[in-house]
Write a protein that holds these residues in place. Sequence first.
Motif, short mmCIF file in Angstrom:
data_model
loop_
_atom_site.label_atom_id
_atom_site.label_comp_id
_atom_site.label_asym_id
_atom_site.label_seq_id
_atom_site.Cartn_x
_atom_site.Cartn_y
_atom_site.Cartn_z
N ILE A 73 27.47 -13.74 75.29
CA ILE A 73 27.46 -13.18 76.64
C ILE A 73 28.27 -11.88 76.61
N ILE A 74 27.62 -10.80 77.02
CA ILE A 74 28.26 -9.48 76.95
C ILE A 74 28.57 -8.89 78.33
N GLU A 75 27.95 -9.45 79.38
CA GLU A 75 28.24 -9.01 80.76
C GLU A 75 28.14 -10.21 81.68
N ASP A 76 29.02 -10.22 82.67
CA ASP A 76 28.98 -11.29 83.67
C ASP A 76 29.51 -10.74 84.99
N THR A 77 28.62 -10.61 85.94
CA THR A 77 28.99 -10.21 87.30
C THR A 77 28.55 -11.35 88.21
N ALA A 78 29.44 -12.32 88.38
CA ALA A 78 29.09 -13.52 89.16
C ALA A 78 28.88 -13.15 90.62
#
Length: 153
Positions: A73-78
């Motif tokens: 996982i390289i990006e996470d904008t919950a």
Amino acid sequence: MADTYTVTRRTTIAAPAAHIHARVVDLHRWVDWSPWEGVDPDLTRTYTGPEQGVGAQYAWSGNRKAGVGRMEIIEDTAPSHVAVRVDFEKPMKSSSVSTFDIAEDGDSSEVTWTMTGQHSLFSRVAAPLGFFDKLLGKDFAKGLAALKTVSEG
């Protein structure tokens, strides 16, 4: 022809974005909905890094259908976006980025799964014939249907 390919599929899921996001951002939970689960009953899985979110990693090794590779996982904008780098070692080397965009609308959410990667020799031949999109698109549709089932259940 462009140097990259893109495959996109979407579906609407009767669940809040946060509920769907939780299933995508945690690689341990992919066994519940990934379209590639079941292609090798003896698949070896290894999880490293954080339990979920940026830096979480999943490596697999299996039969010829499953191959060998890893995801991170390289990006996470919950709760609206997750990006995953996917690197295959076998059956052929490839790298791509899959993004999951989740847009909540009332009691449901639209989920868009997009994969972008560099063309290989195979995809350069297959892409103009629509074969590449159909092959991966079929898997994406299957995975989104399973994600819908587990998220609505």
